[in-house]
Design an enzyme around this catalytic site. Structure first.
Site, PDB file in Angstrom:
ATOM      1  N   THR A 348     -42.255  77.563 153.017  1.00 27.41           N
ATOM      2  CA  THR A 348     -43.370  77.722 152.101  1.00 27.41           C
ATOM      3  C   THR A 348     -44.580  78.161 152.906  1.00 27.41           C
ATOM      4  O   THR A 348     -44.553  78.168 154.136  1.00 27.41           O
ATOM      5  CB  THR A 348     -43.665  76.408 151.353  1.00 27.41           C
ATOM      6  N   GLY A 430     -43.272  72.247 154.683  1.00 25.86           N
ATOM      7  CA  GLY A 430     -42.067  71.638 155.224  1.00 25.86           C
ATOM      8  C   GLY A 430     -41.142  71.069 154.179  1.00 25.86           C
ATOM      9  O   GLY A 430     -40.458  70.078 154.437  1.00 25.86           O
ATOM     10  N   GLY A 431     -41.092  71.657 152.971  1.00 29.19           N
ATOM     11  CA  GLY A 431     -40.124  71.225 151.980  1.00 29.19           C
ATOM     12  C   GLY A 431     -40.173  69.727 151.722  1.00 29.19           C
ATOM     13  O   GLY A 431     -41.194  69.165 151.360  1.00 29.19           O
TER      14      GLY A 431
END
Length: 525
Positions: A348, A430-431
């Site tokens: 992202t 970082g998901g």
């Protein structure tokens, strides 16, 4: 203050405006927009769209966004949900009938309708000054003329590119090979799409030839997406959720985002004297890991599309955190929570901008996994996200896939207030790590008095998928102590996440900080 004998970076101080993001060209483009008379919203949109060209494995106009912002002259925090929905004909029962237990990461089942473009158009119209043609000009320029591939982008590209379909390989490889550091990447098809959005607004993307290109790419693979699904896409203004951590108030985007997980995690950590611990010691890392397991387990049970999330008040109630904290053994690791059905990942971008009038924008924007679903369209080379992998296929689950429904989302923007004043938009990429990253960042600031750059630079660890991933910034002694407590300690191949923030000081000075784990920087003037 950092040790100037050691490698590192200083924060950026300015008064007219600051942008912090993960690629320097996007930060510079955002600053240029401010200098042209645009505001923080204009600058954030311009920088975010350009990041889809600079970091195409991370984000793009085939993805979603979430935004927190505070208008100039106000301390109110507002939120916009720019995440898309499943096509109307999507149904978990159909996937279960095919023998699937989770939504496949690649292929049309994972593709929800991209929501970011509608959100950017809405925000430009309602809160911007310059208009879409000015905001999209930097991305159009770089898409046509090319961007030199940055080091972190080149590091991520080879692994991410494995999912690309034939059209994806055509548009995102160079002569069939992964781009090298410094090699020029161009996206002329996207430049044409951006020109159409600049001229026609949202209809240039969700209707006509561009929408047809996306529908054709999906239906050719068996997707149930229709032109009507794209035309009906609309972002949703909403109300943030918030919670205190000592003298700070943390604001997060509400469900379908997972921001409430960060608030719950901080509520759990508040039951311990974190400030008395070594900030980089095993005791803090252990308590944080256990709090994360518990908070993420709650996330997996409760977070879904806002119309289906019914236990949010329970999740954020103080007594819930107290009961969960009582389950933590300070000397022994508990088993990991049952994994969430969707596969979470790290890809992202985040951008934050504060302008001279102190409008603050916290914006996160993603296609989920590296290169999303791997499906690129034939004519324009648009990469489509795989956010549908965020759905559960469990019958009756709040997050069960259903037509017109939004999946649980990992991307979350953050914002801090102190004494009622907006003080710090921030984000941690970082998901799955993001709620943990938010909690650690806030704790670094509040419990240990770190300045923003130090709080970002500090080493990270994350309990995920049965492992405790511990960055190399921790000592071997700490890793051994954590292993002795029963953690399955591993050193991850890459760093954990990336972060940016801007602190708004009471005297009007802006302090920008950006993560060295990425290619980006903070810039101000």
């Amino acid at each position: 203050m950092r040790d100037f004998h050691q490698p590192g970076r200083s924060a950026v101080f300015a008064t007219n405006g600051v942008c912090a993001t993960s690629h320097p060209l996007a930060a510079q483009a955002a600053l240029d927009i401010l200098k042209q008379g645009g505001n923080a919203m204009d600058a954030a949109i311009a920088g975010a769209v350009l990041l889809g060209i600079c970091e195409p494995q991370m984000t793009g106009i085939g993805g979603d966004c979430f935004v927190l912002y505070s208008p100039a002259g106000s301390e109110e925090v507002m939120a916009l949900n720019g995440s898309g929905r499943a096509p109307a004909a999507a149904d978990a029962a159909d996937l279960r009938a095919r023998g699937l237990q989770t939504v496949p990461l690649t292929g049309p089942d994972a593709v929800t309708i991209p929501g970011a473009v509608d959100a950017f158009c809405h925000l430009s119209e309602t809160h911007g000054k310059l208009g879409l043609d000015a905001l999209l000009a930097p991305a159009i320029h770089y898409a046509e003329n090319g961007v030199p591939v940055a080091p972190r982008v080149a590091f991520d590209w080879p692994t991410a590119a494995k999912c690309l379909n034939e059209q994806g390989r055509h548009h995102y490889l160079i002569n069939g090979a992964v781009p090298r550091v410094g090699q020029m990447f161009r996206a002329p098809g996207q430049a044409e799409v951006l020109r159409r959005i600049a001229k026609d607004g949202r209809s240039g993307f969700y209707e006509g030839e561009v929408a047809e290109d996306m529908v054709n790419a999906l239906t050719a693979l068996g997707g149930v997406h229709t032109a009507e699904d794209f035309a009906a896409t609309a972002c949703s203004p909403t109300v943030p959720v918030s919670g205190p951590y000592k003298h700070m108030d943390l604001f997060e985007h509400p469900p379908n985002g997972q921001g409430a997980t960060a608030i719950l995690m901080l509520n759990i950590l508040a039951q311990f004297d974190i400030a008395a611990m070594d900030p980089f010691g095993a005791e803090r890392a252990h308590i944080e890991a256990e709090a994360a397991k518990l908070a993420y387990d709650a996330r997996n049970r409760f977070i879904a599309d806002a119309d289906y999330t019914t236990r949010l008040d329970h999740m954020l109630a103080p007594e819930t955190a107290q009961k969960l904290a009582a389950l933590i053994d300070p000397n022994r690791a508990m088993a990991a929570a049952a994994p969430v059905s969707e596969a979470v990942h790290k890809d992202t971008i985040y951008i934050t901008v504060v302008d001279k009038d102190r409008m603050a924008v916290s914006l996160i924007y993603s296609i989920f996994h590296g290169f999303g679903s791997g499906i690129a369209t034939s004519k324009f080379g648009l990469l489509l996200q795989n956010r549908g992998a965020g759905f559960s296929l469990q019958q009756g689950h709040a997050n069960e896939m259903r037509g017109g429904k939004r999946p649980m989302h990992t991307i979350i923007p953050g914002l801090l207030k102190q004494d009622g004043r907006v003080t710090m938009p921030f984000g941690v990429m970082g998901g799955a790590y993001q709620p943990n990253g938010h909690a650690r960042f806030v704790s670094n600031i509040v419990d240990f008095g770190m300045d923003p750059q130090t709080a970002i630079d500090a080493p990270r660890c994350f309990a995920d998928a049965g492992e405790l991933r511990v960055e190399r910034g921790y000592s071997d002694a700490v890793r051994q102590a954590l292993a002795d407590k029963g953690h399955n300690v591993v050193i991850p191949d890459g760093p954990i996440g990336g972060a940016q923030t801007i602190r708004i000081h009471a005297d009007g000075v802006l302090e920008g900080a950006s993560d060295p784990r990425k290619d980006g920087c903070a810039l101000g003037y």
